[in-house]
Each structure stands twice: as C-alpha cells, then as structure tokens.
Design a protein around this motif. Structure first.
Motif, mmCIF file in Angstrom:
data_model
loop_
_atom_site.group_PDB
_atom_site.id
_atom_site.type_symbol
_atom_site.label_atom_id
_atom_site.label_comp_id
_atom_site.label_asym_id
_atom_site.label_seq_id
_atom_site.Cartn_x
_atom_site.Cartn_y
_atom_site.Cartn_z
ATOM 1 N N MET A 168 0.850 -1.207 0.000
ATOM 2 C CA MET A 168 0.000 0.000 0.000
ATOM 3 C C MET A 168 0.881 1.251 0.000
ATOM 4 N N PRO A 169 0.624 2.212 -0.866
ATOM 5 C CA PRO A 169 1.451 3.420 -0.837
ATOM 6 C C PRO A 169 1.139 4.251 0.410
ATOM 7 N N SER A 170 2.138 4.931 0.856
ATOM 8 C CA SER A 170 1.966 5.712 2.072
ATOM 9 C C SER A 170 2.850 6.952 1.942
ATOM 10 N N ARG A 171 2.411 8.069 2.516
ATOM 11 C CA ARG A 171 3.227 9.286 2.393
ATOM 12 C C ARG A 171 4.261 9.313 3.505
ATOM 13 N N VAL A 172 5.499 9.560 3.146
ATOM 14 C CA VAL A 172 6.532 9.679 4.168
ATOM 15 C C VAL A 172 7.240 11.022 4.024
ATOM 16 N N THR A 173 7.444 11.637 5.184
ATOM 17 C CA THR A 173 8.053 12.959 5.228
ATOM 18 C C THR A 173 9.222 12.923 6.194
ATOM 19 N N MET A 174 10.356 13.402 5.763
ATOM 20 C CA MET A 174 11.526 13.446 6.640
ATOM 21 C C MET A 174 12.440 14.572 6.173
ATOM 22 N N THR A 175 13.449 14.884 6.977
ATOM 23 C CA THR A 175 14.429 15.878 6.565
ATOM 24 C C THR A 175 15.648 15.131 6.047
ATOM 25 N N VAL A 176 16.056 15.438 4.827
ATOM 26 C CA VAL A 176 17.251 14.793 4.286
ATOM 27 C C VAL A 176 18.267 15.875 3.946
ATOM 28 N N ASN A 177 19.410 15.800 4.565
ATOM 29 C CA ASN A 177 20.475 16.790 4.370
ATOM 30 C C ASN A 177 19.935 18.217 4.521
ATOM 31 N N GLY A 178 19.099 18.385 5.541
ATOM 32 C CA GLY A 178 18.605 19.722 5.880
ATOM 33 C C GLY A 178 17.347 20.161 5.158
ATOM 34 N N LYS A 179 16.926 19.402 4.139
ATOM 35 C CA LYS A 179 15.713 19.807 3.404
ATOM 36 C C LYS A 179 14.570 18.845 3.721
ATOM 37 N N THR A 180 13.370 19.390 3.848
ATOM 38 C CA THR A 180 12.211 18.527 4.074
ATOM 39 C C THR A 180 11.820 17.874 2.753
ATOM 40 N N VAL A 181 11.657 16.555 2.777
ATOM 41 C CA VAL A 181 11.203 15.862 1.575
ATOM 42 C C VAL A 181 9.979 15.028 1.934
ATOM 43 N N SER A 182 9.087 14.886 0.970
ATOM 44 C CA SER A 182 7.870 14.134 1.211
ATOM 45 C C SER A 182 7.532 13.391 -0.074
ATOM 46 N N ARG A 183 7.279 12.090 0.026
ATOM 47 C CA ARG A 183 6.995 11.277 -1.162
ATOM 48 C C ARG A 183 5.968 10.201 -0.831
ATOM 49 N N GLU A 184 5.238 9.772 -1.856
ATOM 50 C CA GLU A 184 4.405 8.570 -1.738
ATOM 51 C C GLU A 184 5.309 7.374 -2.007
ATOM 52 N N VAL A 185 5.368 6.437 -1.096
ATOM 53 C CA VAL A 185 6.173 5.239 -1.351
ATOM 54 C C VAL A 185 5.384 4.002 -0.928
ATOM 55 N N GLU A 186 5.768 2.868 -1.480
ATOM 56 C CA GLU A 186 5.235 1.612 -0.971
ATOM 57 C C GLU A 186 5.815 1.422 0.411
ATOM 58 N N GLU A 187 5.050 0.816 1.314
ATOM 59 C CA GLU A 187 5.515 0.721 2.706
ATOM 60 C C GLU A 187 6.739 -0.171 2.847
ATOM 61 N N ARG A 188 6.934 -1.074 1.893
ATOM 62 C CA ARG A 188 8.105 -1.951 1.986
ATOM 63 C C ARG A 188 9.383 -1.287 1.460
ATOM 64 N N THR A 189 9.316 -0.040 1.041
ATOM 65 C CA THR A 189 10.496 0.629 0.481
ATOM 66 C C THR A 189 11.587 0.793 1.543
#
Ligand code: FAD
Ligand code: FES
Ligand code: FES
Lengths: 165, 263
Positions: free
Chosen positions: A1-22
C-alpha cells in the motif's frame, strides 16, 4: 500500500508517496536520486549504505523509509559545506589515501563521523574495533584507520560543524 | 520483500489490538526481521512498529536491580550510566552486540523474542534471575527460551520489559564469529550469595545453564576452579564455524574469561 513519508534529508524537508516496503536506501537512491549511499551486500553486513538518522549511524539497507518518518537523515552528500568545502573527515580520507575504488567510502566516512561525534578521543585500536560494521575490499584498512584518526583531530578544530550536523 | 501494511501505534493497547490481525508481526529495530523479509522467508500482512510507544523504552533502577523496556536499543543499554553502575557486565554485553549500526537500531525485546541460538542477551536473561514482562503476564527468565528460535511467548504476545536482578558479581565473555559478530560461544557468569549461575549461549540449540561449571564455581569462585572441568559435546551445535567438540571446549574457556571480567 502506498503511504506518504516525510523526513528531513540533508537539511531539506522531503515528502513522497512510497510503498511501505520501500527500504530507506531505495528511498534515498531511487526516489531522491542521492546515489552516494551505496548498496554493497544488501544483507546488513558491509556498511556501504551507512547514513545518519538523527545523528546516529545506521544501515540504510536495514531500515524502512516509513520507520524514519519525521526524522533527520544525513547522507554523504550532506557532509560537505554548501560551497563544496569537504567535511574534515572527507578531507582526511583524501589526504591519507583512505580509499582505492571508493565503493565503501561513503559508509566508512559516515560511520567515522558518528564515531568521532560520540568519542572525540580515539586510539587506533578503538577505531579498528568500532569500524567492524564497515567492510573494505581494497585498502586493507590501514589508511582508513589513519584517515579516521586524522579526521578526528581535524573535527576537534571545527566543533561547530559537528554540532550543526 | 513481499508487500505489507505498516503501522506505528502510540500505545501498547493499540499495538496489541493491531497484532490480532491474521498475519501481523511486531517490528522492533528490524535488524533481524528486515533481513528475513528481504529474503522472503516471511510474509506478514502487517508490520506493527513498536518505536513510538514511550512505555516500552528506557532503563529504570528498581528494588533489587534494573527494569529495561523492550524497545530499548542495544546502544542505549551499553552506554547507560545506570546499567554500567548496577550491572556493568550487562552494559558490556549490550555494547558488544553486532556492530555500532546494528546497536543503534536493535532492541532488547526483539533480540529475546527472536531467540537466535547465537544471540548474546539470552545468556544474561538466564543468568541474571530475570522476569520477562509481557502485555499479559510475567515469565521467569529460566522458562522463557524453549528451543532454537522458540520462546514461551504466544504469537500475539508483546514483551514490554525485562527485570534483571543485581548480582554480587558478574562477567560475560564471548568468542565472536568475526564475520557475523554473533557468539560462537558466549558465557555469562553471575554470583548471588552462595549461588552461582553460568548461562551459555551459541553452543547449543538454545541458551542453557552449565551445571558442572556452576558446581565448580559454587565450591570455589575462582577461574582456576574450572581447570579440567569438561562440558559434554553431546547435543551441541556443529556447523562450518565450529564442531560440537570445539564448542564444548570453548564453553570452559569462555567461562574462565568471564571470570576474568567480573565486576
Ligand atoms: C550484522 C548483524 C550482526 C548482529 N550481531 C549480533 C550479535 O553479535 N549478537 C546478537 O545477540 N545479535 C546480533 N544481531 C541481531 C541484533 O541484535 C538484532 O537487533 C536482534 O536480534 C533483533 O532485535 P530487533 O529489535 O532488531 O528486532 P526485529 O528484527 O525487529 O524483530 C525480531 C523478532 O522479534 C519480534 N519482536 C520484536 N520486538 C518484540 C517485542 N517487544 N515483543 C515480542 N516480539 C517482538 C519480531 O516480531 C521479530 O519476530 C546482529 C544483527 C545484524 C544485522
Ligand atoms: S548494503 Fe547495507 S550493510 Fe551492506
Ligand atoms: S576502497 Fe574499495 S572497497 Fe574500500
């Protein structure tokens, strides 16, 4: 199931739809294009995929992207300053020939930076023991250990860089 | 990895409820489970990540010893001032599991629920007169490990904490496999008054107590007391890393080394 994940990577906020097993490493490399984080073994042994999650080194091939939701991730691309000046640990690896093919290097550097953050004063033996989650097939480790010790000294001279990370 | 759905509940009750789903599985630090999933050796429908439940985390000093939450990472146990003061051998054990990166993720609950025959924590759980606390009962550490990768846990049971009894003295030594870092043989020695407990991991299908070594040390609590005390190789593990006879030999050797690290 796709799920939205948001985190800070190298100081920038990133947000993507990913499969949960990613896996986190897949998220970094394939979704964000940050291919500096390598996959060596894909079985949690070699450390080529080491990144920092909230400042602590972990194997990105053995974490799910969704587990890292809300955390701050630093990859090898995030170590150098904005103007391209290498992090003292990166500079020490170059200076002391701490690499040959370079495949293990991003993971080695990320592990070393985390190690020195926790223990600024290290003996050679401590460095050797602490790097046992990182495998190098080329160097025989000798120059890697030299580089880490030199990088540790250089990091003392630049405490702000470590604190900012 | 097969697809699954992922949840990160904030309370134990929510986690327990989510775990009732047909093929749901708990996710601790993922250092064993994720490699297993990557090899498609398991196919859970749901992964229930325990990382957001505050009650499962941290080290507490309690009467007679320590209580450590199931979701406490190996690195935290290894570095905890409290663990180092109350049971230094336990901090030493946790600080030598796997490598730094594994210790930053792996948890106490995940390690004992997994019950790998070569894992380190089981030796401490059996030697230190522990109680494994779950979401529904308390299981004596002596009864927790029931076989290779087998425990007394029900499929939908959650380990919440482990209570360790403070020994008078204890020490742990492992002969580590340099590639996997797991114990080829690991021996935990703990002394409580006149009672000596010697728990052995890595050597057999599951952690066990070495009666002969316990008797020798109860009579004379010095490493020299173990000279010539042999362990039977019958039923011990044999693989490409070590034969059963070699493992049997290592049990006595590691017990002596553990005596050399007593704190
Ligand atoms: C390279 C490498 C080296 C290692 N070296 C060692 C070593 O030297 N010594 C050693 O002992 N271990 C070693 N390990 C294993 C490591 O300690 C794992 O962290 C541990 O076995 C599992 O803990 P986890 O929190 O990662 O659990 P997970 O992998 O998330 O889960 C493991 C199992 O436990 C279940 N589980 C998790 N939490 C709970 C809970 N609270 N209640 C009930 N069930 C639960 C899961 O459903 C799963 O079945 C190593 C691992 C790697 C990858
Ligand atoms: S690719 Fe992650 S440890 Fe080797
Ligand atoms: S430099 Fe080639 S693997 Fe380390």
């Amino acid at each position: 199931m796709p799920s939205r994940v948001t985190m800070t990577v190298n100081g920038k906020t990133v947000s993507r739809e990913v499969e949960e097993r990613t896996l986190l490493v897949t998220f970094l490399r394939d979704h964000l294009g940050l291919t500096g984080t390598h996959v060596g073994c894909d079985t949690s042994q070699c450390g080529a995929c080491v990144v920092h999650i909230d400042g602590r080194s972990v194997k990105a091939c053995t974490a799910l992207a969704v587990q890292v939701e809300g955390c701050s991730v630093t990859t090898i691309e995030g170590l150098a300053a904005a103007d391209g000046t290498l992090h003292p640990m990166q500079a020490a690896f170059r200076e002391h020939h701490g690499l040959q093919c370079g495949f293990c290097t991003p993971g080695m550097v990320m592990s070393a930076v985390d190690l020195v953050r926790e223990t600024p004063d290290l003996t050679e033996q401590e460095v050797r023991n602490a790097l046992d989650g990182n495998i190098c097939r080329c160097t025989g480790y000798h120059n890697i250990v030299k580089a880490v010790l030199a990088g540790a000294e250089a990091m003392k001279a630049e405490p702000s860089r470590i604190a900012a990370e | 990895m097969y697809a699954f759905s992922y949840q990160r509940p904030k309370t134990l009750a929510e986690a327990a409820n989510a775990l009732k789903a047909e093929d749901a599985k708990l996710l601790g630090g993922g250092q064993t489970l994720l490699p297993t999933l990557k090899q498609r050796l398991a196919r859970p429908s749901d992964l229930i990540d325990l990382s957001a439940i505050p009650d499962l985390k941290g080290v507490r000093e309690v009467a007679g010893g320590l209580e450590i939450g199931a979701f406490t990472r190996h690195a935290e146990v290894g570095q905890s001032e409290v663990v180092r003061r109350v049971i230094p051998a336990l901090a030493g054990l946790a600080g030598n599991i796997g490598d730094r990166q594994v210790r930053h993720m792996g948890t106490l609950g995940g390690s004992i629920a997994n019950a790998d025959p070569a894992a380190d924590y089981p030796a401490a759980v059996v030697a230190l007169k522990t109680v494994v606390v779950t979401d529904r009962r308390e299981i004596p550490g002596d009864d927790f490990f029931t076989g290779m990768f087998e425990t007394a846990l029900q499929p939908d049971e959650i380990v919440t904490a482990v209570r360790f009894t403070k020994p008078d003295q204890a020490g742990y030594a492992k002969f580590r496999n340099p590639a996997s870092r797991y114990a080829v043989v690991g021996v935990f020695v703990a002394k409580f008054g006149a009672e000596v407990r010697v728990a052995v991991t890595g050597a057999g299908p599951s952690v066990f107590r070495a009666d002969a070594l316990e008797a020798a040390l109860a009579a004379d609590f010095r490493a020299e007391a173990l000279d010539g005390v042999a362990v039977d190789a019958d039923g011990l593990n044999a693989d490409i890393h070590a034969s059963a006879e070699y493992r049997a030999h290592l049990v006595t050797v590691m017990a002596k080394r553990a005596m050399g690290t007593l704190e």
